[in-house]
Design an enzyme around this catalytic site. Structure first.
Site, PDB file in Angstrom:
ATOM      1  N   HIS A  46      -2.466  -1.150  -4.257  1.00  0.00           N
ATOM      2  CA  HIS A  46      -3.927  -1.193  -4.406  1.00  0.00           C
ATOM      3  C   HIS A  46      -4.476   0.226  -4.317  1.00  0.00           C
ATOM      4  O   HIS A  46      -3.750   1.162  -4.025  1.00  0.00           O
ATOM      5  CB  HIS A  46      -4.580  -2.120  -3.369  1.00  0.00           C
ATOM      6  CG  HIS A  46      -4.396  -1.696  -1.943  1.00  0.00           C
ATOM      7  ND1 HIS A  46      -4.839  -2.438  -0.886  1.00  0.00           N
ATOM      8  CD2 HIS A  46      -3.815  -0.608  -1.381  1.00  0.00           C
ATOM      9  CE1 HIS A  46      -4.549  -1.835   0.253  1.00  0.00           C
ATOM     10  NE2 HIS A  46      -3.926  -0.724  -0.016  1.00  0.00           N
TER      11      HIS A  46
ATOM     12  N   SER B  79       0.826  -1.196   0.000  1.00  0.00           N
ATOM     13  CA  SER B  79       0.000   0.000   0.000  1.00  0.00           C
ATOM     14  C   SER B  79       0.872   1.263   0.000  1.00  0.00           C
ATOM     15  O   SER B  79       1.701   1.443  -0.878  1.00  0.00           O
ATOM     16  CB  SER B  79      -0.950  -0.060   1.200  1.00  0.00           C
ATOM     17  OG  SER B  79      -1.935   0.924   1.140  1.00  0.00           O
TER      18      SER B  79
END
Length: 195
Positions: free
Chosen positions: A123, A98
């Site tokens: 993501h 992330s």
């Protein structure tokens, strides 16, 4: 309770003990080894600024083993990495997921690394909100703007087309070190210490 090892160094003036992170800082190593939040960001930023003041021409190494975290805290670290004069060398040891993967890719070009068994995951931003419909709409619009900003910067740092970044970050997108190199998140997989 967090345990922090202490190291003892022998000098010509006797013994000196340091917590391990202070000792690493002497070698211009900043360690990001937990979730990215405001406290973590403040610590990382303070260390980056300190090392810039110590020697503005010498690289700083940012070791990353983090599941990611807050976007705003991550942007604070990112902006500081871009703001300071020394190159920030990034090295994934374990996991960069992330926002941590975003920071890994934000290292100085040619100086972004991962160890062979590292895992990298990108993501789209996550968020949650409850309240009145108007407030939920405001927060949804904000998170979409943040996604666009993250995607644009990640595209610049990896060389991937923005459309590919948007498609790949639609869901969790995992890569091993070699995949991350091919994707452009890192420049090299390290087997031995380059320092």
């Amino acid at each position: 309770m967090s345990l922090v090892p202490i190291v003892v160094e022998q000098t010509n003036r006797g013994e000196r003990s340091y917590d391990i992170f202070s000792r690493l800082l002497k070698d211009r190593i900043v360690f990001l080894g937990e979730e990215i939040n405001d406290t973590t960001a403040s610590l990382v930023i303070a260390q980056l600024l300190f090392l810039e003041a110590e020697d503005p021409d010498k690289d700083i190494w940012l070791y990353i083993n983090s599941p990611g975290g807050s976007i705003t805290a991550g942007f604070a670290i990112y902006d500081t990495m871009q703001y300071i004069k020394p190159d920030v060398v990034t090295l994934c040891v374990g996991m960069a997921a992330s926002m941590a993967a975003f920071l890994l890719a934000a290292g100085a070009k040619g100086k972004r690394f991962a160890l062979p068994n590292s895992e990298i995951m990108i993501h789209q931003p996550l968020g949650g909100m409850q309240g009145q419909a108007t407030d939920i709409k405001i927060h949804a619009e904000r998170i979409l703007k943040l996604r666009d900003k993250l995607d644009k910067i990640l595209a610049e740092n990896t060389g991937q087309p923005i459309e590919k970044i948007k498609a790949d970050t639609e869901r969790d997108f995992f890569m091993d070190a070699e995949d991350a190199k091919a994707y452009g998140i890192i420049d090299e997989v390290l087997i031995r210490n380059k320092r």
